[in-house]
Scaffold this active site. Structure first.
Site, short mmCIF file in Angstrom:
data_model
loop_
_atom_site.label_atom_id
_atom_site.label_comp_id
_atom_site.label_asym_id
_atom_site.label_seq_id
_atom_site.Cartn_x
_atom_site.Cartn_y
_atom_site.Cartn_z
CG HIS A 181 0.39 6.96 5.32
ND1 HIS A 181 1.48 7.35 6.07
CD2 HIS A 181 0.55 5.62 5.13
CE1 HIS A 181 2.26 6.31 6.31
NE2 HIS A 181 1.72 5.24 5.76
CB CYS B 90 4.95 1.98 7.39
SG CYS B 90 4.55 3.50 6.50
CG LEU B 91 6.65 0.83 1.30
CD1 LEU B 91 6.06 1.19 -0.06
CD2 LEU B 91 7.88 -0.06 1.13
CD GLN C 272 3.26 5.78 2.65
OE1 GLN C 272 2.30 5.26 2.08
NE2 GLN C 272 4.20 5.05 3.21
CG HIS D 193 -0.94 1.42 7.18
ND1 HIS D 193 -0.06 0.90 8.11
CD2 HIS D 193 -0.18 2.21 6.36
CE1 HIS D 193 1.16 1.37 7.86
NE2 HIS D 193 1.11 2.15 6.80
CD GLU D 194 -1.09 2.57 2.65
OE1 GLU D 194 -0.58 3.71 2.59
OE2 GLU D 194 -0.43 1.57 2.96
N GLY E 22 0.84 -1.20 0.00
CA GLY E 22 0.00 0.00 0.00
C GLY E 22 0.87 1.24 0.00
C1 QAP Z 1 0.89 -0.93 5.02
O1 QAP Z 1 3.00 -1.40 4.21
C2 QAP Z 1 0.51 -2.21 5.72
O2 QAP Z 1 9.70 -2.47 6.55
C3 QAP Z 1 1.70 -1.13 3.79
O3 QAP Z 1 11.59 -3.19 4.79
C4 QAP Z 1 1.47 -3.09 6.18
O4 QAP Z 1 3.67 -1.94 2.17
C5 QAP Z 1 -0.79 -2.49 5.90
C6 QAP Z 1 7.65 -2.69 3.55
C7 QAP Z 1 1.09 -4.25 6.82
C8 QAP Z 1 -1.16 -3.65 6.53
C9 QAP Z 1 -0.23 -4.53 6.98
C10 QAP Z 1 8.01 -2.48 4.86
C11 QAP Z 1 8.63 -3.05 2.65
C12 QAP Z 1 6.28 -2.49 3.09
C13 QAP Z 1 9.33 -2.66 5.26
C14 QAP Z 1 3.94 -1.80 3.33
C15 QAP Z 1 10.31 -3.03 4.34
C16 QAP Z 1 9.95 -3.22 3.03
C17 QAP Z 1 5.29 -2.05 3.86
CO CO Z 2 2.50 3.31 5.70
#
Ligand code: QAP
Ligand code: CO
Length: 199
Positions: free
Chosen positions: A155, A109-110, A51, A151-152, A46
C-alpha cells in the site's frame, strides 16, 4: 482519538506512494493511534497510512482478534516467531531487508471489502524501521504477520493486493466492482443464505 475514513479501490489516492517520515512527531503518533482505532473498528488486521489518504510511510498491524472477530482463524495457532512479537505493530519507514521462501494465503483488504483471493508472497521476512517512539526496530516475521506486513508495505508503494493476481482474476474483480460497487454486509449474508449448492 478519531476514526478515519478508509479509501476504497479504485480511489486514485490508493495509487499514491507514501513519503519517508523524517521525524516521528506527536502528530505522527496521533495518526498512528487513529489508524489503530480505525483498524479495530473495521475489524481489520492491518492498515497503511495511504488507505486513510495520508502520504506517509506508516502502517499498523494487529492479528490478535479484537472481541468476537474470529475471521482470521487464529485457532490454527501462531508460529513461534509470531508469539515473540509484541502487538500491535506500529512502524514508520518499513524496509524489507531479507525475504525467504514462498507462501500462499487468501487475502482481503479494508480498501476492497468483500473480496478475498489467494496471493503468493515471501514466507519469511526481516523488516526494519522506526517504532512509535521513533526508535529503530527490526522484526523477523513469518506466518500471517509476514503476509500482512508485505500487504501493507505494498500500500505504501501504491499497490493493492488485486494487482498481484493473474490478469484474469484481477480484471474480473475490477469489472465487478466497477459494475456493482461493494456489497453491503447485509446483502452478502442474504446472498450466502439463498445460494443453492452447485456442482
Ligand atoms: C491485509 O486486511 C491482510 O473484506 C489486512 O469485509 C489480509 O484487515 C493481510 C476486512 C489478509 C493478510 C491476510 C476485509 C474487513 C479486513 C473485508 C484486512 C471486510 C472486513 C481486511
Ligand atoms: Co489492504
Amino acid at each position: 482519538m478519531a476514526l478515519l475514513e478508509v479509501l476504497k479501490f479504485p480511489d486514485s489516492r490508493l495509487r499514491h506512494k507514501g513519503k519517508v517520515v523524517d521525524k516521528v512527531t506527536p502528530e505522527m503518533q496521533q495518526l498512528a493511534d487513529d489508524m489503530l482505532e480505525t483498524m479495530y473498528a473495521e475489524k481489520g488486521i492491518g492498515l497503511a497510512a495511504i488507505q486513510v489518504g495520508v502520504e506517509k510511510r506508516l502502517l499498523v498491524i494487529d492479528i490478535q482478534p479484537q472481541g468476537e472477530s474470529d475471521r482470521y482463524e487464529l485457532e490454527a495457532g501462531m508460529t513461534d516467531l509470531e508469539k515473540q512479537v509484541k502487538l500491535p505493530i506500529v512502524i514508520f519507514n518499513p524496509e524489507i531487508t531479507k525475504k525467504e521462501g514462498k507462501t500462499t494465503y487468501d487475502e482481503g483488504c479494508l480498501s476492497v471489502p468483500g473480496f478475498y483471493e489467494s496471493v503468493t508472497r515471501a514466507k519469511y521476512i526481516e523488516v526494519k524501521g522506526l517504532d512509535r517512539d521513533g526508535n529503530p526496530v527490526e522484526y523477523k516475521l513469518d506466518g500471517l504477520l509476514s503476509i500482512c506486513m508485505q500487504h501493507e508495505i505494498d500500500h505504501l508503494d501504491g499497490k493493492v493486493f488485486i494487482d498481484r493476481l493473474s490478469p484474469i482474476k484481477s480484471n474480473r474483480i475490477k469489472a465487478k466492482i466497477k459494475k456493482f460497487g461493494y456489497p453491503k454486509p447485509e446483502d452478502e449474508e442474504k446472498e450466502e443464505e439463498k445460494e443453492p449448492a452447485t456442482i
